[in-house]
Structures are given as structure tokens and as C-alpha cells.
Design a protein around this motif. Sequence first.
Motif, PDB file in Angstrom:
ATOM      1  N   PRO A 101     -65.679 -14.128  -4.285  1.00  0.00           N
ATOM      2  CA  PRO A 101     -64.277 -14.286  -4.688  1.00  0.00           C
ATOM      3  C   PRO A 101     -63.757 -15.662  -4.327  1.00  0.00           C
ATOM      4  O   PRO A 101     -64.189 -16.266  -3.338  1.00  0.00           O
ATOM      5  N   GLN A 102     -62.833 -16.179  -5.119  1.00  0.00           N
ATOM      6  CA  GLN A 102     -62.253 -17.492  -4.899  1.00  0.00           C
ATOM      7  C   GLN A 102     -60.764 -17.364  -4.616  1.00  0.00           C
ATOM      8  O   GLN A 102     -60.042 -16.672  -5.338  1.00  0.00           O
ATOM      9  N   GLN A 103     -60.300 -18.052  -3.585  1.00  0.00           N
ATOM     10  CA  GLN A 103     -58.882 -18.036  -3.252  1.00  0.00           C
ATOM     11  C   GLN A 103     -58.144 -18.957  -4.216  1.00  0.00           C
ATOM     12  O   GLN A 103     -58.530 -20.108  -4.403  1.00  0.00           O
ATOM     13  N   VAL A 104     -57.054 -18.450  -4.837  1.00  0.00           N
ATOM     14  CA  VAL A 104     -56.327 -19.265  -5.817  1.00  0.00           C
ATOM     15  C   VAL A 104     -54.923 -19.633  -5.354  1.00  0.00           C
ATOM     16  O   VAL A 104     -54.289 -20.502  -5.939  1.00  0.00           O
ATOM     17  N   THR A 105     -54.385 -18.979  -4.344  1.00  0.00           N
ATOM     18  CA  THR A 105     -53.092 -19.393  -3.778  1.00  0.00           C
ATOM     19  C   THR A 105     -53.285 -19.752  -2.316  1.00  0.00           C
ATOM     20  O   THR A 105     -54.161 -19.209  -1.636  1.00  0.00           O
ATOM     21  N   GLN A 106     -52.469 -20.658  -1.856  1.00  0.00           N
ATOM     22  CA  GLN A 106     -52.467 -21.052  -0.452  1.00  0.00           C
ATOM     23  C   GLN A 106     -51.027 -21.163   0.044  1.00  0.00           C
ATOM     24  O   GLN A 106     -50.646 -22.106   0.719  1.00  0.00           O
ATOM     25  N   SER A 107     -50.222 -20.187  -0.328  1.00  0.00           N
ATOM     26  CA  SER A 107     -48.801 -20.206   0.016  1.00  0.00           C
ATOM     27  C   SER A 107     -48.616 -20.056   1.516  1.00  0.00           C
ATOM     28  O   SER A 107     -49.286 -19.240   2.157  1.00  0.00           O
ATOM     29  N   LYS A 108     -47.706 -20.839   2.062  1.00  0.00           N
ATOM     30  CA  LYS A 108     -47.489 -20.861   3.505  1.00  0.00           C
ATOM     31  C   LYS A 108     -47.169 -19.471   4.048  1.00  0.00           C
ATOM     32  O   LYS A 108     -47.625 -19.099   5.124  1.00  0.00           O
ATOM     33  N   ASN A 109     -46.387 -18.712   3.301  1.00  0.00           N
ATOM     34  CA  ASN A 109     -45.981 -17.383   3.757  1.00  0.00           C
ATOM     35  C   ASN A 109     -46.721 -16.254   3.046  1.00  0.00           C
ATOM     36  O   ASN A 109     -46.277 -15.105   3.049  1.00  0.00           O
ATOM     37  N   GLY A 110     -47.839 -16.576   2.422  1.00  0.00           N
ATOM     38  CA  GLY A 110     -48.627 -15.551   1.758  1.00  0.00           C
ATOM     39  C   GLY A 110     -48.186 -15.314   0.324  1.00  0.00           C
ATOM     40  O   GLY A 110     -47.146 -15.809  -0.120  1.00  0.00           O
ATOM     41  N   ALA A 111     -48.986 -14.549  -0.413  1.00  0.00           N
ATOM     42  CA  ALA A 111     -48.699 -14.248  -1.817  1.00  0.00           C
ATOM     43  C   ALA A 111     -49.122 -12.815  -2.113  1.00  0.00           C
ATOM     44  O   ALA A 111     -50.019 -12.264  -1.476  1.00  0.00           O
ATOM     45  N   SER A 112     -48.469 -12.209  -3.118  1.00  0.00           N
ATOM     46  CA  SER A 112     -48.752 -10.808  -3.456  1.00  0.00           C
ATOM     47  C   SER A 112     -48.374 -10.546  -4.905  1.00  0.00           C
ATOM     48  O   SER A 112     -47.921 -11.443  -5.623  1.00  0.00           O
ATOM     49  N   CYS A 119     -52.376 -14.392 -22.002  1.00  0.00           N
ATOM     50  CA  CYS A 119     -53.352 -15.415 -22.361  1.00  0.00           C
ATOM     51  C   CYS A 119     -54.578 -15.396 -21.464  1.00  0.00           C
ATOM     52  O   CYS A 119     -55.633 -15.931 -21.812  1.00  0.00           O
ATOM     53  N   GLY A 120     -54.460 -14.782 -20.272  1.00  0.00           N
ATOM     54  CA  GLY A 120     -55.590 -14.665 -19.365  1.00  0.00           C
ATOM     55  C   GLY A 120     -55.874 -15.899 -18.537  1.00  0.00           C
ATOM     56  O   GLY A 120     -56.872 -15.940 -17.807  1.00  0.00           O
ATOM     57  N   THR A 121     -55.011 -16.907 -18.629  1.00  0.00           N
ATOM     58  CA  THR A 121     -55.237 -18.122 -17.836  1.00  0.00           C
ATOM     59  C   THR A 121     -54.211 -18.284 -16.718  1.00  0.00           C
ATOM     60  O   THR A 121     -54.394 -19.126 -15.839  1.00  0.00           O
ATOM     61  N   GLN A 122     -53.144 -17.501 -16.747  1.00  0.00           N
ATOM     62  CA  GLN A 122     -52.104 -17.631 -15.739  1.00  0.00           C
ATOM     63  C   GLN A 122     -51.884 -16.309 -15.007  1.00  0.00           C
ATOM     64  O   GLN A 122     -52.010 -15.231 -15.597  1.00  0.00           O
ATOM     65  N   LEU A 123     -51.538 -16.445 -13.743  1.00  0.00           N
ATOM     66  CA  LEU A 123     -51.207 -15.291 -12.923  1.00  0.00           C
ATOM     67  C   LEU A 123     -49.790 -15.441 -12.379  1.00  0.00           C
ATOM     68  O   LEU A 123     -49.437 -16.475 -11.796  1.00  0.00           O
ATOM     69  N   LEU A 124     -49.001 -14.427 -12.589  1.00  0.00           N
ATOM     70  CA  LEU A 124     -47.689 -14.332 -11.953  1.00  0.00           C
ATOM     71  C   LEU A 124     -47.885 -13.760 -10.558  1.00  0.00           C
ATOM     72  O   LEU A 124     -48.692 -12.852 -10.359  1.00  0.00           O
ATOM     73  N   PHE A 125     -47.165 -14.282  -9.571  1.00  0.00           N
ATOM     74  CA  PHE A 125     -47.246 -13.718  -8.232  1.00  0.00           C
ATOM     75  C   PHE A 125     -45.928 -13.907  -7.490  1.00  0.00           C
ATOM     76  O   PHE A 125     -45.023 -14.628  -7.955  1.00  0.00           O
ATOM     77  N   LYS A 126     -45.813 -13.282  -6.347  1.00  0.00           N
ATOM     78  CA  LYS A 126     -44.609 -13.330  -5.526  1.00  0.00           C
ATOM     79  C   LYS A 126     -44.940 -13.946  -4.176  1.00  0.00           C
ATOM     80  O   LYS A 126     -46.019 -13.711  -3.630  1.00  0.00           O
ATOM     81  N   PHE A 167     -37.052  -9.263  10.953  1.00  0.00           N
ATOM     82  CA  PHE A 167     -35.898 -10.105  10.660  1.00  0.00           C
ATOM     83  C   PHE A 167     -36.188 -10.982   9.452  1.00  0.00           C
ATOM     84  O   PHE A 167     -37.250 -11.602   9.356  1.00  0.00           O
ATOM     85  N   HIS A 168     -35.229 -11.059   8.543  1.00  0.00           N
ATOM     86  CA  HIS A 168     -35.441 -11.818   7.308  1.00  0.00           C
ATOM     87  C   HIS A 168     -35.444 -13.316   7.545  1.00  0.00           C
ATOM     88  O   HIS A 168     -36.124 -14.064   6.847  1.00  0.00           O
ATOM     89  N   ASN A 169     -34.644 -13.783   8.493  1.00  0.00           N
ATOM     90  CA  ASN A 169     -34.672 -15.193   8.874  1.00  0.00           C
ATOM     91  C   ASN A 169     -34.486 -16.110   7.672  1.00  0.00           C
ATOM     92  O   ASN A 169     -35.181 -17.112   7.506  1.00  0.00           O
ATOM     93  N   GLU A 170     -33.546 -15.730   6.780  1.00  0.00           N
ATOM     94  CA  GLU A 170     -33.213 -16.542   5.605  1.00  0.00           C
ATOM     95  C   GLU A 170     -34.404 -16.765   4.682  1.00  0.00           C
ATOM     96  O   GLU A 170     -34.573 -17.841   4.101  1.00  0.00           O
ATOM     97  N   THR A 171     -35.253 -15.754   4.550  1.00  0.00           N
ATOM     98  CA  THR A 171     -36.357 -15.842   3.594  1.00  0.00           C
ATOM     99  C   THR A 171     -36.058 -14.976   2.379  1.00  0.00           C
ATOM    100  O   THR A 171     -35.403 -13.927   2.487  1.00  0.00           O
ATOM    101  N   TYR A 172     -36.548 -15.401   1.219  1.00  0.00           N
ATOM    102  CA  TYR A 172     -36.316 -14.686  -0.031  1.00  0.00           C
ATOM    103  C   TYR A 172     -37.616 -14.631  -0.828  1.00  0.00           C
ATOM    104  O   TYR A 172     -38.442 -15.540  -0.755  1.00  0.00           O
ATOM    105  N   GLN A 173     -37.773 -13.545  -1.588  1.00  0.00           N
ATOM    106  CA  GLN A 173     -38.979 -13.358  -2.382  1.00  0.00           C
ATOM    107  C   GLN A 173     -38.826 -14.084  -3.731  1.00  0.00           C
ATOM    108  O   GLN A 173     -37.960 -13.730  -4.529  1.00  0.00           O
ATOM    109  N   GLN A 174     -39.675 -15.083  -3.947  1.00  0.00           N
ATOM    110  CA  GLN A 174     -39.604 -15.880  -5.170  1.00  0.00           C
ATOM    111  C   GLN A 174     -40.847 -15.681  -6.026  1.00  0.00           C
ATOM    112  O   GLN A 174     -41.902 -15.266  -5.524  1.00  0.00           O
ATOM    113  N   LEU A 175     -40.730 -16.008  -7.314  1.00  0.00           N
ATOM    114  CA  LEU A 175     -41.826 -15.831  -8.266  1.00  0.00           C
ATOM    115  C   LEU A 175     -42.393 -17.182  -8.693  1.00  0.00           C
ATOM    116  O   LEU A 175     -41.666 -18.173  -8.812  1.00  0.00           O
ATOM    117  N   ALA A 176     -43.689 -17.191  -8.926  1.00  0.00           N
ATOM    118  CA  ALA A 176     -44.362 -18.409  -9.364  1.00  0.00           C
ATOM    119  C   ALA A 176     -45.550 -18.056 -10.244  1.00  0.00           C
ATOM    120  O   ALA A 176     -46.008 -16.902 -10.278  1.00  0.00           O
TER     121      ALA A 176
END
Length: 662
Positions: A101-112, A119-126, A167-176
Motif C-alpha cells: 500500500p502507498q500513503q497518499v495523504t500526509q495531513s498534519k492532523n490525519g485524514a479520513s 473519474c477514478g483519479t481523485q479522492l475526496l477526504f476529510k 477538547f476541540h481547541n478551535e479545530t474544524y473538519q475540512q474537505l480536500a
Amino acid sequence: MPNKRPITSEDLFKISNVGEAQISPCNGKFVFVKTTIDEDQEYRSHLHFQRFDETSSVQWTFGKVRDHSPCFSPDGKKLAFVSNRSGKSQIWVISTEGGEPQQVTQSKNGASNPVWAPCGTQLLFKTSLKLDQDESVFDQEEKKKEKKKSEPLVVNRLKYKSDGAGFHNETYQQLALINIETNEITELTSGRFSYEPSSWSPDGKSIALSANLTDDADYQIVSDLYLLNVETKELTLLTDHNGVYTNPTWSPDGKTIACFGNEREYLGATINQIYTIDIHTKKKKCITETWDVHITDAAISDMRSGHPNPGPIWSNDGKTLYFTGSENGNTSLYAIDENHEITPIFAEEGHVYGYTFDEDRKFAIIGLSDASNPGDLYKIVLGEKKKTRLTYINEAFLSEVHLSIPEPITAKASDGWEVHGWVMKPHGFEEGKKYPMILEIHGGPHAMYANSFFHELQLLAAQGYVVLYTNPRGSHGYGQKFVNACRGDYGGKDYEDLMAAVDFVLENFDYIDQDRLGVTGGSYGGFMTNWIVGHTNRFKAAVTQRSISNWTSFYGVSDIGYFFTKWEIGACFQEDPEKLWYHSPLRYVKNIETPLLILHGENDYRCPIEQAEQLYIALKHQKKDTMFVRFPESNHELSRSGPPHLRIERLNHIVNWFNEKL
């Protein structure tokens, strides 16, 4: 069977969970997630592949990791999934032909939440982003640094913490989006709001999502549906801030959205419905309004927690929707057609906890549990009234242990309402012998005991107890009026329902010793355990878990207290503190004579541990028979997904208390 041993608390380590099945677009195989507890007493989840013409699977991922959320690319050649193998949870992709398996995201706070574009070339994630540091999804994972000194948490939001998330600590779930071929990342959302991704439009130009973007989002408990234009990032509102709508899915022609939701007519006790929305006119229609059944899975079990729901699934011609519903202690798979006629696809006795369909919508895989099986996968061919078992995950374990098969009962309350429940006989049952009985009370209260495997209940039966568990008013599964009936009346008719069930079994089952009765429950079940021992001495021992004892303080300390007290008790602190105190078990603590064991997680933000502390001190100060056990590193989900070794400790404390007192 005489050659089978009784189940033990440590058997938790031997039980595997199977779920999150996904069918390959090629239709010849499927993938699922198997979760186990390893020799280090840690949860491990791995991906398994299996062909439909075979009865065994091949494990595809390995290691001391948790892999989950599998998602096939449209051509079936790749599989995206979430894994913590690099530290934080990130999106990984593996070829279905094999390989690493190959890692495709390296988000500081993780991805899910990976979702493939058509089209099969893009992945939506949070991903989670923190505003005050101007974080970006482009930021790479932080390298290990020296330990920082502690900092104060500055709180400006009403909802600043959540059970499990902390604690949320001013974090929000964003899409990319990430382009799998170029690794290019596109941020789709930003700002002081959180977004939940759901599905792509058939043409790949828009994404359906849910969010609360109201000006006073902290104060309004709503979830609206939006369409996000991928190119312009423009959001189009589909609903009208009047309810909670989730899991939007597109019709095959891209003209209609289907979703689950409700308009909160009965606030938190409102049953879910299915809605369709014309994306051009924004006209919303409830297509299940004449069906008095809760849509989605309301069944509870200590074997699984938070199993993902794919939403309403469209047939290829767009004329039918498939979904699950909870009724009379069962969760079943249903279909609703264009005339709004509802028919069962699979409605046998049991708990359908997951479902997925093949690309042509000719068959489905369901995750199914019942009282004798923690769960397996089955193939259901649409139009055929049979199921084909695909997995035998716990076959070895089940072959060696004795299980008590519940017997359904129906008791009548004082006002004639029926109370549905089950009775389990103890291991080694002998006719003519008397046995102690334990009443189990579920949480919620808007949940449902079901024909599902429950390790704790089996353990108590294995210890020689009759086990009674019921769905008193307030429970899902018996219509809107029933689930709403406990609101504003906690400790009233719901309490009478439970006592009516106890009276019924004592009258109809002569093997129960009425002088050796115990009671236990968690969350709302913990509240009710506290309430019961403050209002009757008929129980000789009690165990209260993650409970509520004081609604007055609960209002301010719980992550949901500021709205839940109003929704469920009918008052908030500023308006009617007397009503909150009237429904608080702590008010009646001087009446408690029943030996009471108090179990609570120290990181529980839903029912914070101060609820247990108040109760314990009030009892101990009176020199009552009580004991308090605090579980570190444990939130409200301790009994279902908490640290495995602490789950065992919890079970052993329950068993030891009842063994000593009964």
C-alpha cells in the motif's frame, strides 16, 4: 450442550468483529474489515479479500495497525483505505492486483473518509484543521519534536468538547481532494465550520455533504445538506435549517438527492425518515411519513460501535431506495419504490448492522448478528428469500462456548402499554432450581435492545444469573409515540415499564428467586439504576455505569448538557432548576439502601465523572454500602470500544459485585 464451557470476560479477546464490506466493481470479489484484539491487548483491524465462490478470505494488510474504511476505485483496480500505520490515520491506496500500500495523504492532523471521484483519479477526504495557527491541508505531518510545555486552553465556543474527540481547541473538519496520479491537493472548504463528505454526483462536478453553517451554529442543533461545486467551490443549500439531514446520495440521473433525516418535531426523540430533494427546485419530500418505523440502525451491542452507514442506496433505474430500519427488536433491510411502498428485503430475526450493494444492484452483502453470533457477512440476492453465508469469523470460538438463547417476553404496564423484552436462562439451568436475576437497562434512552450478540449479557448468564433486558418507553423500535413517551418524565412511566417487566417475569418464570434481584445499566441505564435504588429496595445489589445523578450540574459539564436537559427533561437550568433537581437521582440519595457499585470513565465527556463523584460521596458520607471504580483513559464508550484490558476489568467488577451481594 454439556461439553461446552461457560463464556468468560476474557473471551472478549477471542471474539473478532467483521464489517465495512465493499463489493468490487468487477463483482467477483469483495473486501471487508476484520477487527481483533492481539496479544498486546490492543485493537487491530486489517483488510481481507474474498471471492464469492469461496468460503475463506485472504488477509491483505498486516501489522500492529488499524486499517479501515475501504473504498474501491470505479474501475476496481485500486482500493483506498484509512490506516494509522504511519502514526496518525492517513489515506492509503493499494492495487487490487497485489503489492504494497502507498500513503497518499500526509495531513498534519490525519485524514479520513475517502470517497473516489467518478473519474477514478481523485479522492475526496476529510481532515481536521486548526484555525488559530492558519493550518493548511498542504502541511506535511510534523516531525517528532521536543516535548512542549503545557499551554492553557482558550475557550470561546459553546460546544468546545466532545466525548471521544476531547477538547476541540478551535479545530474544524475540512474537505480536500487529492489527485492520485499527480499527488496534487485541492482544498475545498475552510473557515469556522465542519463538513461531512458523502457522495459525488454522477458527472463528478459536485459533492453532496452535510454541515451546520448557520450564523449561530453553536446554538442550533441542525445539519443541513449542501452541494459543493468542485470547480468553483460554491455551496448550494438544499435544506432549510429546520432539521437534521445526513448521508445524502445521488440518483443515477443526478437530478435527485436522497437522505436520512428528521425535522426535530420531537427533538432528540424524533424517528428518522427518508427524504428526497430535487436539486433544481430544492423541493424536499418525506417519502416514509406514513411508516411509523425508525429509519437506520438503533440496535445497541457491546460488540461494535459507530459502524458506518452508506445512506439510502439507489437502484440503477432510480425507482427504488434500499435502507435499514429498526422495529420490534430487529434491524432489517428494506426497499421503498417510486409509489412509496415499503417491502422487506431481509427481515429475519436479527441485527443488520451493515449493508452494501453490487454495481448492478442485483445483490447485497449484509453484516448480520443475532443472539448466537457476534456477526458475519451474508449475500442477499434481490428477489430471492434466502441468504448465503460468506464468512465464519468466530466459528472456532462459538464451537467451544455455551450461549444462552434469549426468550422474548411482552409485559403490560399499568396503563396498558406493552413492554417488549427478553429473558436469558443461566448456564447449567436445572428445572426446579431458583436463580438470582439481573435487570439490564440500555442507554440512550432512544436506542433499542435487539436480537443481537451481547457479550456482557452472555457473561452474566454464564455466571448463573437469569438476565432480563427490555425496551421501556423511550426506546426506538416501537413507533414515534413510544420513543417520545419518556421525555419530560424520566423516572416516571419508563420506571414503571421496567418494574412491570420484572413483575411479569417473576409471575411467569418460577425459577427466578424474587429475593435475589440485581439491576445495572449505563448512561441513561445508569441514571435509571440510580433512580430505581432511590425509589425501591426490591433489588439487593446494583451497578451503575457512566451514569447521570444530577441534572443540575449535568447541564453545564456534559458535552451535550446545554441542550439535552431541555430536550429530555423539559427544562434548562435558567428556566426551571427545580424540575432538573426533581428528576435527579441525587435528590433521593438518602433513600438508597441497595449496595451500589459505581463505575465511570475518567475521560467521559458525555456523562462526566463528577456525576459519579457526587453520588459516591453522598452515599459514603452516609456510610452506605458502596464502592467507586474509576477507569483511566476511558470515555463514554468504555464498554464498547474502550481499552480492552479495562473492558475486562469493568466486566470483572460487575460480576464480582453481584456474586458477593446476590
